[in-house]
Write a protein that holds these residues in place. Structure first.
Motif, PDB file in Angstrom:
ATOM      1  N   ARG A 298      56.482 -36.609  -4.038  1.00 42.88           N
ATOM      2  CA  ARG A 298      56.755 -35.376  -3.301  1.00 42.88           C
ATOM      3  C   ARG A 298      55.870 -34.230  -3.801  1.00 42.88           C
ATOM      4  N   ALA A 299      55.730 -34.121  -5.111  1.00 42.08           N
ATOM      5  CA  ALA A 299      54.954 -33.011  -5.674  1.00 42.08           C
ATOM      6  C   ALA A 299      53.499 -33.086  -5.236  1.00 42.08           C
ATOM      7  N   PHE A 300      52.890 -34.263  -5.341  1.00 46.76           N
ATOM      8  CA  PHE A 300      51.473 -34.354  -4.985  1.00 46.76           C
ATOM      9  C   PHE A 300      51.272 -34.225  -3.478  1.00 46.76           C
ATOM     10  N   CYS A 301      52.200 -34.750  -2.696  1.00 44.96           N
ATOM     11  CA  CYS A 301      52.101 -34.605  -1.239  1.00 44.96           C
ATOM     12  C   CYS A 301      52.160 -33.137  -0.820  1.00 44.96           C
ATOM     13  N   HIS A 302      52.880 -32.315  -1.546  1.00 45.43           N
ATOM     14  CA  HIS A 302      52.918 -30.887  -1.226  1.00 45.43           C
ATOM     15  C   HIS A 302      51.537 -30.271  -1.412  1.00 45.43           C
ATOM     16  N   TRP A 303      50.838 -30.654  -2.484  1.00 47.42           N
ATOM     17  CA  TRP A 303      49.472 -30.148  -2.648  1.00 47.42           C
ATOM     18  C   TRP A 303      48.537 -30.741  -1.601  1.00 47.42           C
ATOM     19  N   LEU A 304      48.662 -32.045  -1.344  1.00 47.36           N
ATOM     20  CA  LEU A 304      47.774 -32.714  -0.400  1.00 47.36           C
ATOM     21  C   LEU A 304      47.923 -32.142   1.004  1.00 47.36           C
ATOM     22  N   TYR A 305      49.129 -31.755   1.363  1.00 49.97           N
ATOM     23  CA  TYR A 305      49.340 -31.130   2.676  1.00 49.97           C
ATOM     24  C   TYR A 305      48.464 -29.883   2.813  1.00 49.97           C
ATOM     25  N   SER A 306      48.456 -29.041   1.797  1.00 50.50           N
ATOM     26  CA  SER A 306      47.627 -27.829   1.824  1.00 50.50           C
ATOM     27  C   SER A 306      46.143 -28.174   1.885  1.00 50.50           C
ATOM     28  N   ALA A 307      45.741 -29.196   1.139  1.00 49.17           N
ATOM     29  CA  ALA A 307      44.333 -29.607   1.148  1.00 49.17           C
ATOM     30  C   ALA A 307      43.924 -30.142   2.513  1.00 49.17           C
ATOM     31  N   MET A 308      44.835 -30.859   3.173  1.00 50.74           N
ATOM     32  CA  MET A 308      44.545 -31.386   4.511  1.00 50.74           C
ATOM     33  C   MET A 308      44.412 -30.252   5.522  1.00 50.74           C
ATOM     34  N   VAL A 309      45.299 -29.271   5.430  1.00 51.16           N
ATOM     35  CA  VAL A 309      45.212 -28.128   6.343  1.00 51.16           C
ATOM     36  C   VAL A 309      43.899 -27.385   6.135  1.00 51.16           C
ATOM     37  N   GLN A 310      43.507 -27.218   4.889  1.00 49.22           N
ATOM     38  CA  GLN A 310      42.250 -26.532   4.594  1.00 49.22           C
ATOM     39  C   GLN A 310      41.054 -27.287   5.158  1.00 49.22           C
TER      40      GLN A 310
END
Length: 489
Positions: A298-310
């Motif tokens: 869950r923690a890494f997916c939260h960061w990855l979500y932001s990276a994907m949006v960027q």
């Protein structure tokens, strides 16, 4: 001491040549012109003849008889060299060269049959490969189980009976959890168009965050993702589907696990028998913990979500929690490499049983497709729709990797043990992962496992890293906790 030094000098040269052979295999699957297969086949056979001659050189037996181990490292090198020499001297040079010659041709035939969806095009090559590997297994086993002999190349210290017993104990909990999840609501999938260049940029970023050194490696595209090499030249591949970025990103993380392990082995072991992973099961544990326990947390997916949006702009999923749920969807599907953590080992169990039957001769290659389809429908509850989603989906049998598949499940088991210990030792891990920083996890793995290479035997490697004996319970407990919470069971 002179015998040991002479032995190790010879072994280093042999390993250097083996690395060159591996580079030819990498080239074939990434950038080699399609019309080069026939010549590459002869090249691979030629270098295999040289390698086999060196691996069975009578001087090895003399050095091994006379050599003494002054320390733990030398003892481990001698252990590995004695095991390899005992195995290699049982395999005729003719057989080793023929296996090397046929492998590129069989792989090419598999690729074409898979694209055409026509199993009979691949069958003549599969028959040859099975016959050659069966002959090899019989030679090594010397009256024992040929499949066990082949499996020992990838996972020493175990046999098919032990693996079958482990699978029998794992299956009930996996099936019960899978059935409960499939009875619940399925999270939405991530949809949209994700250009190849953007996926590859993000893949390179992820690789470096997880500790893969691109000055000693590279990322290329292949039909079936893989890693190759060791020490100062460790290469990985991934694949891209522009409507499914998870395929690329998590394939990359999986191969980064392999690559980071090889790059993390102590440089003092470079080009020695212990200068590589302890076994394919231990290797796979690194891939699975990077891809799943860390990469799909869950923690890494939260960061990855932001990276994907960027990288790609607004996504079809509204927030990081829905992204996490989507990255961990448990759904009906056919492809082993694209399936979820819960069902993955069920795919391995199917392959394990079928390949044992192929090597024993109780299943004929002509009947493999029907056997696969029948078993798949019994295990998963729906029929296979096409060969590329069934018996032709994996490259392993085309290149003769019989006995390799069970190491994937053992890798999952080992990863469960490692993750339990990692969480125990790094209580603030989620804080780092939420910031896109898996570095502390990679550092823990390097210090506890990577740097030692094959200094210890496989189970001893996991035991030393975790402080406990390897077992399936940590993995099964992790899956239960994660997916029961995610699906509100």
């Amino acid at each position: 001491m002179n015998a040991y030094l002479d032995l190790m000098g010879f072994a280093r040269q042999t390993e250097a040549l083996a690395q060159i052979s591996g580079r030819l295999g990498w080239d074939q699957q990434t950038v080699m012109p399609r019309g080069s297969n026939a010549q590459r086949s002869e090249e691979m056979a030629a270098i295999e003849e040289v390698l086999h001659a060196r691996r069975t050189d009578p001087r090895l037996g003399e050095w091994l008889e006379a050599a003494e181990a002054p320390d733990e490292t030398a003892a481990a090198n001698l252990r590995e060299l004695r095991r390899a020499y005992a195995r290699n001297t049982k395999v005729p040079a003719r057989l080793a060269a023929e296996l090397a010659r046929i492998t590129p041709l069989a792989q090419s035939a598999w690729e074409e049959a898979r694209a055409a969806g026509h199993v009979p095009d691949f069958l003549p090559w599969l028959k040859q490969m099975i016959a050659l590997r069966r002959e090899e297994g019989q030679a090594i086993a010397a009256g024992g189980d040929p499949y066990d002999a082949l499996m020992a190349d990838y996972e020493p210290e175990t046999d098919s009976a032990a693996v079958a017993d482990t699978f029998a104990r794992m299956r009930p909990r996996l099936v019960a959890l899978r059935d409960a999840i499939l009875g619940a609501d399925t999270p939405p999938a991530l949809t949209g168009h994700f250009p190849r260049d953007g996926q590859m940029r993000l893949s390179r970023d992820l690789a470096q965050r997880f500790g893969y050194d691109l000055t000693r490696g590279r990322i290329d595209l292949a039909v079936h993702p893989f890693s190759s090499g060791s020490g100062q030249d460790v290469r990985i591949t991934t694949r891209v589907a522009e409507d499914d970025p998870f395929n690329c990103l998590y394939s990359t993380l999986h191969e980064v696990g392999h690559g980071a392990y090889e790059q993390g082995v102590d440089a003092a072991h470079l080009l020695t028998p212990i200068g590589c992973g302890a076994s394919m099961g231990v290797h796979e544990s690194q891939s699975r913990i990077y891809e799943n326990q860390i990469g799909r947390s869950r923690a890494f997916c939260h960061w990855l979500y932001s990276a994907m949006v960027q990288e790609f702009g607004p996504l079809s999923l509204p927030d990081a929690d829905s992204f996490y749920a989507s990255a961990n969807r448990v759904t009906r599907g056919y492809i082993r490499t694209e399936t979820d953590e819960v069902q993955y080992n069920l795919h391995i169990m199917l392959r394990f049983d079928l390949e044992r039957a192929l090597i024993s001769g109780s299943l004929a290659p002509e009947d493999l497709e029907e056997a696969w389809n029948t078993r798949f429908e019994a295990d998963f509850g729906y029929p296979v729709d096409k060969p590329a989603n069934g018996v032709l989906q994996d490259v392993h049998w085309a290149v003769g990797l019989f006995g390799y598949f069970p190491t994937y499940a053992l890798g999952n088991l080992y990863a469960g043990c490692l993750y339990q210990a990692l969480r125990r030792d790094l209580p603030d891990l989620d804080t780092h992962l939420g910031a896109g920083n898996p570095g502390p996890a990679t550092e823990w793995l390097r210090e506890r496992l990577h740097c030692f290479g094959a200094l210890r035997a496989p189970r001893a490697t996991i035991r030393a890293a975790c402080g406990t004996e390897p077992s399936a319970e940590p993995l099964l407990d992790y899956l239960e906790a994660k997916f029961r919470a995610l699906y509100r069971l």
